[in-house]
Motif scaffolding. Structure first.
Motif, PDB file in Angstrom:
ATOM      1  N   TRP A 100       0.986  -1.232  -0.114  1.00  0.00           N
ATOM      2  CA  TRP A 100      -0.171  -0.032   0.015  1.00  0.00           C
ATOM      3  C   TRP A 100       1.143   1.182   0.216  1.00  0.00           C
ATOM      4  O   TRP A 100       1.842   1.201   0.670  1.00  0.00           O
ATOM      5  N   HIS A 101       0.317   2.382  -0.827  1.00  0.00           N
ATOM      6  CA  HIS A 101       1.109   3.472  -0.645  1.00  0.00           C
ATOM      7  C   HIS A 101       0.470   4.593   0.041  1.00  0.00           C
ATOM      8  O   HIS A 101      -0.835   4.624   0.045  1.00  0.00           O
ATOM      9  N   VAL A 102       1.193   5.300   0.935  1.00  0.00           N
ATOM     10  CA  VAL A 102       0.351   6.435   1.740  1.00  0.00           C
ATOM     11  C   VAL A 102       1.168   7.731   1.120  1.00  0.00           C
ATOM     12  O   VAL A 102       2.542   7.601   1.478  1.00  0.00           O
ATOM     13  N   ALA A 103       0.616   8.336   0.489  1.00  0.00           N
ATOM     14  CA  ALA A 103       1.347   9.514   0.035  1.00  0.00           C
ATOM     15  C   ALA A 103       0.799  10.726   0.124  1.00  0.00           C
ATOM     16  O   ALA A 103      -0.566  11.094   0.253  1.00  0.00           O
ATOM     17  N   TYR A 104       1.411  12.023  -0.131  1.00  0.00           N
ATOM     18  CA  TYR A 104       0.898  13.154  -0.074  1.00  0.00           C
ATOM     19  C   TYR A 104       1.739  14.135  -0.918  1.00  0.00           C
ATOM     20  O   TYR A 104       2.848  13.979  -1.169  1.00  0.00           O
ATOM     21  N   GLY A 105       0.892  15.129  -1.556  1.00  0.00           N
ATOM     22  CA  GLY A 105       1.305  16.039  -2.512  1.00  0.00           C
ATOM     23  C   GLY A 105       1.209  15.572  -3.853  1.00  0.00           C
ATOM     24  O   GLY A 105       0.575  14.629  -4.173  1.00  0.00           O
ATOM     25  N   GLU A 106       1.758  16.368  -4.972  1.00  0.00           N
ATOM     26  CA  GLU A 106       1.542  16.125  -6.338  1.00  0.00           C
ATOM     27  C   GLU A 106       2.752  15.350  -6.657  1.00  0.00           C
ATOM     28  O   GLU A 106       3.641  15.328  -6.126  1.00  0.00           O
ATOM     29  N   PRO A 107       2.308  14.391  -7.814  1.00  0.00           N
ATOM     30  CA  PRO A 107       3.281  13.311  -8.338  1.00  0.00           C
ATOM     31  C   PRO A 107       4.668  14.253  -8.672  1.00  0.00           C
ATOM     32  O   PRO A 107       4.444  15.472  -9.435  1.00  0.00           O
ATOM     33  N   ILE A 108       5.748  13.763  -8.141  1.00  0.00           N
ATOM     34  CA  ILE A 108       7.021  14.341  -8.785  1.00  0.00           C
ATOM     35  C   ILE A 108       7.480  13.951 -10.060  1.00  0.00           C
ATOM     36  O   ILE A 108       7.136  12.929 -10.589  1.00  0.00           O
ATOM     37  N   SER A 109       7.744  14.758 -10.908  1.00  0.00           N
ATOM     38  CA  SER A 109       8.206  14.500 -12.412  1.00  0.00           C
ATOM     39  C   SER A 109       9.168  13.450 -12.461  1.00  0.00           C
ATOM     40  O   SER A 109      10.134  13.397 -11.626  1.00  0.00           O
TER      41      SER A 109
END
Length: 114
Positions: A100-109
């Motif tokens: 599982w991914h727990v993520a915050y913010g906009e995708p990084i290029s």
């Protein structure tokens, strides 16, 4: 990439990771190649191919896994105000180990990552 990065690299110790939470059966750590500014991966220490491979015998492990996901997500929300929690299946799942991914913010290029 290997078929099961998590067993072959992370859990074996071949790839060092920055741990966030660890229990007897679950490991959460900062992604080794993050797609987001905050990107934490949560995995069972026992090999399970994917969400679709879970069986009733895995219920206790699944509860422990979600306890860790909840703790990590709570911490990310406390610090940043929001997060995503997701898993991938089929051709979207690069490593054939439930994670599982727990993520915050906009995708990084991807250009920034290379």
């Amino acid at each position: 990439m290997t078929e099961d990065f998590y067993c072959e690299e992370v859990l074996s110790g071949n790839t060092a990771v920055n741990k966030v939470v660890e229990t007897e059966n679950v490991l959460a750590y900062h992604h080794t190649r993050p797609f987001y500014p905050v990107h934490i991966v949560v995995i069972p220490k026992r090999h399970i191919v994917s969400l679709l491979a879970l069986e009733k015998i895995d219920n206790d492990l699944l509860l422990e896994l979600f306890d860790v996901i909840k703790k990590v997500a709570t911490d990310v929300i406390a610090e940043h105000g929001a997060c995503r929690v997701l898993t991938n299946l089929g051709k979207y799942q690069d490593s054939k180990h439930l994670h599982w991914h727990v993520a915050y913010g906009e995708p990084i290029s991807r250009e920034v990552l290379n």
